[in-house]
Design an enzyme around this catalytic site. Structure first.
Site, PDB file in Angstrom:
ATOM      1  CG  ASP A  62      -1.897   1.078   1.297  1.00  0.00           C
ATOM      2  OD1 ASP A  62      -1.700   2.116   0.639  1.00  0.00           O
ATOM      3  OD2 ASP A  62      -2.911   0.900   2.009  1.00  0.00           O
ATOM      4  CG  ASP A 134      -8.435  15.783 -18.822  1.00  0.00           C
ATOM      5  OD1 ASP A 134      -8.859  15.019 -17.930  1.00  0.00           O
ATOM      6  OD2 ASP A 134      -8.906  15.787 -19.975  1.00  0.00           O
ATOM      7  CE1 TYR A 158      -8.897  10.190 -10.145  1.00  0.00           C
ATOM      8  CE2 TYR A 158     -10.051  11.483 -11.813  1.00  0.00           C
ATOM      9  CZ  TYR A 158      -8.974  10.701 -11.433  1.00  0.00           C
ATOM     10  OH  TYR A 158      -7.973  10.420 -12.345  1.00  0.00           O
ATOM     11  CE  LYS A 162      -4.340  11.673 -10.186  1.00  0.00           C
ATOM     12  NZ  LYS A 162      -3.354  10.563 -10.019  1.00  0.00           N
TER      13      LYS A 162
HETATM   14  P1  NAD Z   1      -6.909   2.067 -12.201  1.00  0.00           P
HETATM   15  O1  NAD Z   1      -7.988   2.341 -11.210  1.00  0.00           O
HETATM   16  O2  NAD Z   1      -7.173   1.149 -13.345  1.00  0.00           O
HETATM   17  O3  NAD Z   1      -5.628   1.460 -11.439  1.00  0.00           O
HETATM   18  C1  NAD Z   1      -5.166   1.974 -10.228  1.00  0.00           C
HETATM   19  C2  NAD Z   1      -4.150   0.990  -9.674  1.00  0.00           C
HETATM   20  O4  NAD Z   1      -3.656   1.530  -8.439  1.00  0.00           O
HETATM   21  C3  NAD Z   1      -4.742  -0.388  -9.336  1.00  0.00           C
HETATM   22  O5  NAD Z   1      -3.870  -1.407  -9.792  1.00  0.00           O
HETATM   23  C4  NAD Z   1      -4.835  -0.388  -7.826  1.00  0.00           C
HETATM   24  O6  NAD Z   1      -4.702  -1.677  -7.241  1.00  0.00           O
HETATM   25  C5  NAD Z   1      -3.655   0.514  -7.453  1.00  0.00           C
HETATM   26  N1  NAD Z   1      -3.822   1.132  -6.139  1.00  0.00           N
HETATM   27  C6  NAD Z   1      -4.908   1.786  -5.672  1.00  0.00           C
HETATM   28  N2  NAD Z   1      -4.701   2.190  -4.402  1.00  0.00           N
HETATM   29  C7  NAD Z   1      -3.439   1.788  -4.066  1.00  0.00           C
HETATM   30  C8  NAD Z   1      -2.651   1.914  -2.902  1.00  0.00           C
HETATM   31  N3  NAD Z   1      -3.115   2.523  -1.815  1.00  0.00           N
HETATM   32  N4  NAD Z   1      -1.407   1.393  -2.901  1.00  0.00           N
HETATM   33  C9  NAD Z   1      -0.923   0.750  -4.002  1.00  0.00           C
HETATM   34  N5  NAD Z   1      -1.639   0.599  -5.142  1.00  0.00           N
HETATM   35  C10 NAD Z   1      -2.887   1.105  -5.176  1.00  0.00           C
HETATM   36  O7  NAD Z   1      -6.422   3.488 -12.690  1.00  0.00           O
HETATM   37  P2  NAD Z   1      -5.919   3.969 -14.136  1.00  0.00           P
HETATM   38  O8  NAD Z   1      -7.086   4.329 -14.939  1.00  0.00           O
HETATM   39  O9  NAD Z   1      -4.931   3.008 -14.639  1.00  0.00           O
HETATM   40  O10 NAD Z   1      -5.186   5.329 -13.725  1.00  0.00           O
HETATM   41  C11 NAD Z   1      -3.813   5.332 -13.343  1.00  0.00           C
HETATM   42  C12 NAD Z   1      -3.392   6.759 -13.041  1.00  0.00           C
HETATM   43  O11 NAD Z   1      -3.587   7.578 -14.185  1.00  0.00           O
HETATM   44  C13 NAD Z   1      -4.198   7.400 -11.907  1.00  0.00           C
HETATM   45  O12 NAD Z   1      -3.309   8.158 -11.125  1.00  0.00           O
HETATM   46  C14 NAD Z   1      -5.197   8.288 -12.637  1.00  0.00           C
HETATM   47  O13 NAD Z   1      -5.534   9.394 -11.835  1.00  0.00           O
HETATM   48  C15 NAD Z   1      -4.401   8.689 -13.862  1.00  0.00           C
HETATM   49  N6  NAD Z   1      -5.192   9.004 -15.054  1.00  0.00           N
HETATM   50  C16 NAD Z   1      -6.150   8.118 -15.496  1.00  0.00           C
HETATM   51  C17 NAD Z   1      -6.856   8.419 -16.667  1.00  0.00           C
HETATM   52  C18 NAD Z   1      -7.889   7.461 -17.228  1.00  0.00           C
HETATM   53  O14 NAD Z   1      -8.558   7.802 -18.200  1.00  0.00           O
HETATM   54  N7  NAD Z   1      -8.025   6.268 -16.694  1.00  0.00           N
HETATM   55  C19 NAD Z   1      -6.611   9.613 -17.358  1.00  0.00           C
HETATM   56  C20 NAD Z   1      -5.624  10.487 -16.854  1.00  0.00           C
HETATM   57  C21 NAD Z   1      -4.922  10.160 -15.716  1.00  0.00           C
END
Ligand code: NAD
Ligand code: TYD
Length: 351
Positions: A62, A134, A158, A162
């Site tokens: 974590d 974004d 959310y 961020k």
């Molecule tokens: P996701 O929800 O698919 O994956 C998140 C991962 O983080 C998971 O594997 C989860 O197990 C892990 N996680 C969560 N809490 C945790 C903790 N306390 N300790 C360790 N691991 C932990 O998310 P995603 O869509 O792959 O997004 C990844 C990153 O990119 C995020 O920071 C998100 O804000 C950013 N982001 C996502 C998008 C999108 O469209 N999905 C767009 C821009 C930015």
């Protein structure tokens, strides 16, 4: 620079797994340490094809557990971090903002402190790369784009969490000199995305003849980028980005939700061999999301002009590949949607 030891957080999630795969395959001299606690969104099946590689290590941890995070830095002699671990779904943040503050703010702070502690003022060849969204910029009207200089104006728990994490990263750069870089990306789509987000949820529902819950009038606009292109942009920024700087990532690809949904229906029906229009009646307008941002649109000119990055795929091709992947990987989807997912779905879409 050879022989880097890169800590990728959240590498078992959607974007993280694509990034880990890219780094492990492209840079055999780098050691990639994937730190993930495996929440509902983390799935090691996303990384089956690379899990046995010599330059890859998985650590279940974590990011909020400061002592364990410090130990991972020491054990693997970590010199760079690419931080993606987060709670990432807006609808869940509306129901449970605490866990978003905990993971996204306190977890980021824990990683920043651990990096500062481990590097102990020797910042040569070190980097803390924070992956953001974004959504921190808020919502646009009909005109204009988010620039790197756009003031933060988050509306959901959310995006507020961020935004806060981005501020902490900048504060560590300005206060302690920690070498940081931040990127803010638009909505991603592609394989291995958890079916709580619009595109995989709707593809799965079309396959199963379930209603497609369109929030409000379906007029909100999102700017969509193929996930592999996000990973390639992170690769470029990681290697060439200016310390202390921010880069917007996007493909100038805006879609009104309802228009995107029609493309999804058309593509999925066609690839399933169904008649044209067969699933149109699944569209169901439901109560709008609270605080629903109207429009996101990224101006990624700086990334193109300064670092030479451009997306590789046109949207039509990306969507076709994406729908085909979900149809070819039914088992992956069935595994994910068994058990707790049903409770989530019934609770979220009960009205
Ligand atoms: P996701 O929800 O698919 O994956 C998140 C991962 O983080 C998971 O594997 C989860 O197990 C892990 N996680 C969560 N809490 C945790 C903790 N306390 N300790 C360790 N691991 C932990 O998310 P995603 O869509 O792959 O997004 C990844 C990153 O990119 C995020 O920071 C998100 O804000 C950013 N982001 C996502 C998008 C999108 O469209 N999905 C767009 C821009 C930015
Ligand atoms: P989502 O994939 O949750 O991404 P974000 O909210 O982070 O942009 O949602 C994309 C858009 O689709 C957003 O405007 C909300 C809308 N949406 C629906 O209309 N119905 C749904 O069931 C979901 C999950 C999203």
């Amino acid at each position: 620079m050879k022989n880097r030891n890169i800590l990728v957080t959240g590498g078992a999630g959607f974007i993280g797994s694509h990034l880990v795969r890219l780094l492990v395959n492209k840079y055999p001299d780098y050691h990639i340490v994937n730190m993930d606690v495996l929440t509902y969104a983390g799935n090691l099946a996303n990384l089956k094809d690379i899990e046995a590689k010599d330059n890859y290590t998985f650590v279940k941890c974590d990011i909020c557990d400061f002592e364990q995070v410090k130990a991972v830095f020491a054990t693997h002699n970590i010199d760079s971090v690419i931080h993606l671990a987060a709670e990432s779904h807006v609808d869940r943040s509306i129901k449970d903002p605490f866990s978003f503050a905990q993971t996204n703010i306190m977890g980021t702070l824990s990683l920043l402190q651990a990096a500062k502690f481990a590097w102990d003022g020797d910042f040569k060849d070190k980097l803390f790369y924070h992956v953001s969204t974004d959504e921190v910029y808020g919502s646009l009207g009909d005109e204009g784009f988010f620039l790197e200089t756009t003031a933060y104006d988050p509306h959901s728990p959310y995006s507020a969490s961020k935004a806060s994490s981005d501020h902490f990263v900048r504060a560590f750069h300005d206060t302690y000199g920690l070498p940081t870089v931040i990127s803010n990306c638009s909505n991603n789509y592609g394989s291995y995305q958890f079916p709580e987000k619009l595109i995989p949820l709707f593809i799965n529902n079309i396959c199963n003849n379930k209603p497609l819950p369109v929030y409000g009038k379906g007029e909100n606009v999102r700017d969509w980028l193929f996930v592999n292109d996000h990973a390639s942009a992170i690769d470029v920024i990681f290697h060439k980005g200016k310390l202390g700087d921010t880069y917007n990532i996007g493909g100038f690809n805006e879609w009104k939700n309802i228009d995107l949904i029609k493309v999804l229906i058309e593509t999925t029906d066609r690839l399933l061999g169904r008649e044209k229009g067969a699933s149109d009646q699944l569209i169901t307008y439901v109560t709008d999301r609270a605080g629903h941002d109207m429009r996101y649109a990224i101006d990624a000119t700086k990334l193109k002009d300064e670092l030479g990055w451009e997306p590789s795929l046109q949207f039509e091709e990306g969507i076709e590949k994406t729908v085909q992947w979900y149809l070819d990987n039914k088992q992956w989807m069935e595994h994910i949607t068994s058990g707790a997912y049903e409770d989530y779905y019934n609770e979220m879409y009960k009205n």
